[in-house]
Design a protein around this motif. Structure first.
Motif, mmCIF file in Angstrom:
data_model
loop_
_atom_site.group_PDB
_atom_site.id
_atom_site.type_symbol
_atom_site.label_atom_id
_atom_site.label_comp_id
_atom_site.label_asym_id
_atom_site.label_seq_id
_atom_site.Cartn_x
_atom_site.Cartn_y
_atom_site.Cartn_z
ATOM 1 N N HIS A 195 0.803 -1.238 -0.009
ATOM 2 C CA HIS A 195 0.156 0.013 -0.190
ATOM 3 C C HIS A 195 0.752 1.178 0.001
ATOM 4 N N GLY A 196 1.834 1.269 -0.742
ATOM 5 C CA GLY A 196 2.952 2.662 -0.958
ATOM 6 C C GLY A 196 3.944 2.593 0.244
ATOM 7 N N VAL A 197 3.768 1.764 1.168
ATOM 8 C CA VAL A 197 4.488 2.044 2.093
ATOM 9 C C VAL A 197 6.120 0.892 2.098
ATOM 10 N N VAL A 198 7.325 1.456 1.907
ATOM 11 C CA VAL A 198 8.356 0.591 1.845
ATOM 12 C C VAL A 198 8.817 0.065 3.129
ATOM 13 N N MET A 199 9.018 -1.105 3.284
ATOM 14 C CA MET A 199 9.389 -1.887 4.507
ATOM 15 C C MET A 199 10.472 -2.747 4.367
ATOM 16 N N ASP A 200 11.291 -3.008 5.394
ATOM 17 C CA ASP A 200 12.304 -4.010 5.638
ATOM 18 C C ASP A 200 11.732 -5.179 5.739
ATOM 19 N N ILE A 201 12.472 -6.317 5.375
ATOM 20 C CA ILE A 201 12.028 -7.898 5.785
ATOM 21 C C ILE A 201 13.039 -8.306 6.701
#
Ligand SMILES: CC(C)(COP(=O)(O)OP(=O)(O)OC[C@H]1O[C@@H](n2cnc3c(N)ncnc32)[C@H](O)[C@@H]1OP(=O)(O)O)[C@@H](O)C(=O)NCCC(=O)NCCS
Length: 215
Positions: A195-201
């Motif tokens: 949803h447009g939010v960049v996240m680390d995994i």
């Protein structure tokens, strides 16, 4: 002494029971793993409404991939049941997707399973799990994952590594993995966008020889 009891797998339930037959708890697949706070068993087509009720929550979907829909409709639940009652671990006749159920009522609270990797990663599976919000914080997933990873290593002798991948911010899932013996191995920086939010995994691994519950 180990808390869980394991049983051999029964044959899978039929994909869709005749609509004029009422399913009772006695018709449901027997437990494969029995724990004090939950049982793990194969999924049955009659589980779809309970799966929908537990899964239909923005909070549950938040840290899952897009494949875990929100809103989560009965149709989504039926699609999941269809997949889970047909998906066999590669090269085997074994169904590895389980319902996590209330031990008193046999009602589905959540689910747990594996995603197979292929090619040079055919020696490992990724674990995935979720549980409805009403059941959070009661130690259910910690108990379920601990027992499940033991079952996986015992059932699939060629598997020597399990992996858990967690979106940044999902502290509960990281704790569940650590509680089950997984080791934090590193972060794939900005590896996901939802949803447009960049996240680390965050990547967690458990090797067969590190699984303290194995004999
Ligand atoms: C992640 C999830 C499976 C945890 O299940 P659970 O049954 O609540 O976990 P447990 O009760 O075993 O708790 C494990 C730990 O997390 C902590 N915890 C539980 N909910 C938490 C929350 N919302 N925030 C922070 N910590 C939390 C518990 O206190 C416990 O900590 P401890 O080990 O220090 O005692 C559940 O929150 C969930 O299904 N979330 C949505 C789906 C999801 O994120 N799946 C995993 C994708 S990688």
């Amino acid at each position: 002494m180990s808390q869980e009891q394991t049983a051999p797998q029964p044959p899978p339930p039929s994909a869709s029971p005749p609509s004029n037959i009422t399913t009772t708890s006695a018709d449901l697949p027997p437990p494969i793993i029995t724990l004090p706070n939950c049982i793990l068993r194969l999924i049955h087509p009659s589980d779809a409404p309970a799966i929908q009720r537990a899964a239909d929550s923005p909070a549950v979907a938040k840290y899952m991939s897009y494949r875990f829909a929100n809103p989560y409709t009965l149709e989504h639940a039926q699609q999941w049941v269809g997949f889970a009652t047909a998906f066999k671990a590669p090269g085997t006749d074994i169904l590895p997707s389980f319902a996590i159920c209330d031990p008193a009522t046999n009602t589905v609270l959540g689910g747990i399973g594996i995603k197979a990797r292929d090619d040079v990663e055919s020696n490992m599976y990724e674990v995935g799990y979720w549980i409805g919000e009403a059941s959070w914080g009661k130690g259910i997933m910690t108990a379920a994952l601990r027992a499940y990873v033991k079952w996986v290593f015992e059932t699939f002798p060629a598997i020597n590594r399990l992996e858990g991948v967690v979106f940044e911010g999902n502290e509960a899932s990281g704790k569940v993995l650590k509680n089950a013996g997984f080791v934090y191995e590193g972060t794939r920086r900005k590896a996901a966008v939802k949803h447009g939010v960049v996240m680390d995994i965050l990547v967690y691994g458990l090797l067969r020889e590190e699984c303290s519950l194995l004999n």
